[in-house]
Design a protein around this motif. Structure first.
Motif, PDB file in Angstrom:
ATOM      1  N   ARG A  67       0.826  -1.199   0.000  1.00 38.36           N
ATOM      2  CA  ARG A  67       0.000   0.000   0.000  1.00 38.36           C
ATOM      3  C   ARG A  67       0.866   1.258   0.000  1.00 38.36           C
ATOM      4  O   ARG A  67       1.945   1.290   0.583  1.00 38.36           O
ATOM      5  N   SER A  68       0.359   2.291  -0.652  1.00 42.65           N
ATOM      6  CA  SER A  68       1.055   3.570  -0.694  1.00 42.65           C
ATOM      7  C   SER A  68       0.027   4.684  -0.771  1.00 42.65           C
ATOM      8  O   SER A  68      -0.957   4.580  -1.510  1.00 42.65           O
ATOM      9  N   GLU A  69       0.213   5.732   0.008  1.00 39.08           N
ATOM     10  CA  GLU A  69      -0.684   6.873   0.016  1.00 39.08           C
ATOM     11  C   GLU A  69       0.089   8.132  -0.368  1.00 39.08           C
ATOM     12  O   GLU A  69       1.310   8.203  -0.209  1.00 39.08           O
ATOM     13  N   THR A  70      -0.630   9.113  -0.891  1.00 41.79           N
ATOM     14  CA  THR A  70      -0.010  10.372  -1.299  1.00 41.79           C
ATOM     15  C   THR A  70      -0.363  11.478  -0.317  1.00 41.79           C
ATOM     16  O   THR A  70      -1.386  11.407   0.372  1.00 41.79           O
ATOM     17  N   PHE A  71       0.482  12.490  -0.268  1.00 45.60           N
ATOM     18  CA  PHE A  71       0.209  13.643   0.573  1.00 45.60           C
ATOM     19  C   PHE A  71       0.951  14.839   0.011  1.00 45.60           C
ATOM     20  O   PHE A  71       1.888  14.706  -0.791  1.00 45.60           O
ATOM     21  N   LYS A  72       0.526  16.027   0.405  1.00 42.22           N
ATOM     22  CA  LYS A  72       1.236  17.245   0.044  1.00 42.22           C
ATOM     23  C   LYS A  72       0.925  18.288   1.097  1.00 42.22           C
ATOM     24  O   LYS A  72      -0.248  18.594   1.367  1.00 42.22           O
ATOM     25  N   LEU A  73       1.965  18.831   1.695  1.00 44.53           N
ATOM     26  CA  LEU A  73       1.813  19.860   2.711  1.00 44.53           C
ATOM     27  C   LEU A  73       1.940  21.240   2.080  1.00 44.53           C
ATOM     28  O   LEU A  73       2.791  21.470   1.228  1.00 44.53           O
ATOM     29  N   SER A  74       1.087  22.133   2.501  1.00 50.86           N
ATOM     30  CA  SER A  74       1.133  23.497   1.986  1.00 50.86           C
ATOM     31  C   SER A  74       2.358  24.225   2.528  1.00 50.86           C
ATOM     32  O   SER A  74       2.706  24.114   3.707  1.00 50.86           O
ATOM     33  N   THR A  75       3.003  24.977   1.651  1.00 47.87           N
ATOM     34  CA  THR A  75       4.147  25.795   2.057  1.00 47.87           C
ATOM     35  C   THR A  75       3.779  27.275   2.123  1.00 47.87           C
ATOM     36  O   THR A  75       4.662  28.138   2.165  1.00 47.87           O
ATOM     37  N   ASP A  76       2.498  27.557   2.109  1.00 52.01           N
ATOM     38  CA  ASP A  76       2.030  28.941   2.163  1.00 52.01           C
ATOM     39  C   ASP A  76       2.433  29.568   3.497  1.00 52.01           C
ATOM     40  O   ASP A  76       2.102  29.039   4.564  1.00 52.01           O
ATOM     41  N   PRO A  77       3.153  30.695   3.495  1.00 49.71           N
ATOM     42  CA  PRO A  77       3.550  31.321   4.769  1.00 49.71           C
ATOM     43  C   PRO A  77       2.360  31.807   5.584  1.00 49.71           C
ATOM     44  O   PRO A  77       2.492  32.002   6.794  1.00 49.71           O
ATOM     45  N   LEU A  78       1.196  32.008   4.926  1.00 43.83           N
ATOM     46  CA  LEU A  78      -0.005  32.448   5.637  1.00 43.83           C
ATOM     47  C   LEU A  78      -1.001  31.304   5.809  1.00 43.83           C
ATOM     48  O   LEU A  78      -2.205  31.527   5.901  1.00 43.83           O
ATOM     49  N   PHE A  79      -0.470  30.083   5.858  1.00 39.97           N
ATOM     50  CA  PHE A  79      -1.334  28.907   5.927  1.00 39.97           C
ATOM     51  C   PHE A  79      -2.281  28.972   7.127  1.00 39.97           C
ATOM     52  O   PHE A  79      -3.494  28.769   6.997  1.00 39.97           O
TER      53      PHE A  79
END
Length: 365
Positions: A141-153
């Motif tokens: 199994r493998s899952e995807t992810f992506k974290l926001s790099t927005d400084p105003l997150f």
């Protein structure tokens, strides 16, 4: 000659209630329900031979549970502890298999399988399966992810989520976005319809008949959707869609738009048009955080229910089906219920970041 007399069973009200309750449970183990049924019939005055004939058990089985209940009551209906077969693999060997699963990969693949790990370690595939199941290891199994790099997150999450959970009084909140490059696909051969025992079948090859782009806005209070299809998805089309919204919305209430940071949303013409309308306020989601825009949830429904398995011989057919889907949705609109507060979201993101850092950190650094 008469055999040994059966042990008499006398049930208290609590014991009878417990035994009868086990018979009514849908998820009760079959063995336990059979034992409870045996004890209840024995308590009704039947002999072990009569109970065995009625319930389809061996007479010695009925006698066993009659005696066990008479001696130990309800606790006697449980299975006795069995030591089982001695272990053939030590804790150190288990730890080595786990370490090898987590820290290495096979020479000819990106991840281990049960068979490849068994061949590598010399243990049986059933042993590897038990170890992986015990420790929750699933290399396939493998899952995807992506974290926001927005400084105003943090600020943007609090702004957008606060708008969802506590919208301003007498204001209209719209989630706005475009679904671009929707393809009008036809199959090279006719689709074979579903039949009893046979799933719908279609060719994996297809014919492209053009594309369209859908601009849509979802009202979070009602769940209704306004949409319009365009050949392209430039700032010109986006501005035209804003004007379409302006014509359809009632005058007076403030309008809050939730949308992403796409370049077409921030052109000088769009900014100037919005500046001339003070009641219209824009709330941008953080970069790489489209999941904060509720219209994306509706786009997923559109894809699953209408586009994914649709057959369209032209762009006109595709656009007609999209508009028909919007009309059907608006006949019985239902708003999405946002349940996670901004603090809960930020806490989840923090927990995920810490877990990721701990997994990727190098010992000694």
């Amino acid at each position: 000659m008469r055999g040994r007399a059966s042990v008499a069973i006398d049930l208290s009200d609590e014991e009878r209630s417990f035994l009868e309750a086990q018979l009514r449970r849908h998820k009760a183990e079959r063995s336990l329900s059979d034992r409870c049924r045996i004890v209840l019939r024995c308590a009704d005055g039947l002999t072990s031979k009569e109970v065995a004939a009625e319930l389809g058990h061996a007479e010695h089985t009925v006698g066993k549970w009659r005696r066990r209940f008479a001696e130990h009551r309800i606790e006697g209906l449980s299975d006795e502890y069995r030591a089982g077969r001695p272990r053939t693999i030590s804790d150190a060997q288990v730890a080595e298999i786990i370490k090898q699963t987590l820290e290495t990969t096979p020479k000819d693949a990106t991840h281990w399988s049960i068979r490849s790990m068994a061949a590598e370690t010399g243990y049986s595939h059933t042993t590897i399966r038990r170890i992986w199941n015990a420790f929750g290891l699933q290399p396939h199994r493998s899952e995807t992810f992506k974290l926001s790099t927005d400084p105003l997150f943090v600020d943007k999450v609090q702004d957008v989520v606060g708008l969802y959970m506590s919208p301003p009084n007498r204001a209209i909140v719209l989630c706005l976005d475009e679904k671009s490059q929707i393809q009008a696909l036809d199959r090279e051969q006719p689709v074979l319809p579903m039949a009893p025992g046979v799933a719908e079948r279609r060719t994996h090859t297809y014919l492209r008949n053009g594309t369209t782009s859908l601009f849509a806005a979802l009202g979070i209070a009602t769940g209704a959707v306004v949409g319009k299809c365009y050949k392209r998805h430039r700032a010109t089309e986006f501005l035209d869609f804003l004007k379409e919204l302006d014509r359809n919305l009632p005058e007076g209430p403030d309008v809050h738009l939730v949308m992403d940071n796409y370049a077409t949303h921030k052109t000088p013409k769009v900014k100037a048009w919005l500046a001339r309308r003070p009641p219209w306020q824009v709330h941008f989601t953080p970069t790489s955080a489209s999941w904060l825009n509720q219209i994306e949830r509706w786009f997923a429904e559109l894809t699953r229910k209408q586009i994914q398995r649709g057959v369209h011989r032209s762009v006109a057919e595709l656009e007609a089906d999209i508009m028909a889907f919007i009309d059907a949705h608006n006949d019985k609109p239902k708003p999405y219920r946002w349940v996670k507060s901004a603090d809960e979201i930020l806490t989840s993101v923090k927990r995920f970041c810490l877990k990721t850092m701990n997994r990727t950190s190098i010992p000694g650094d």
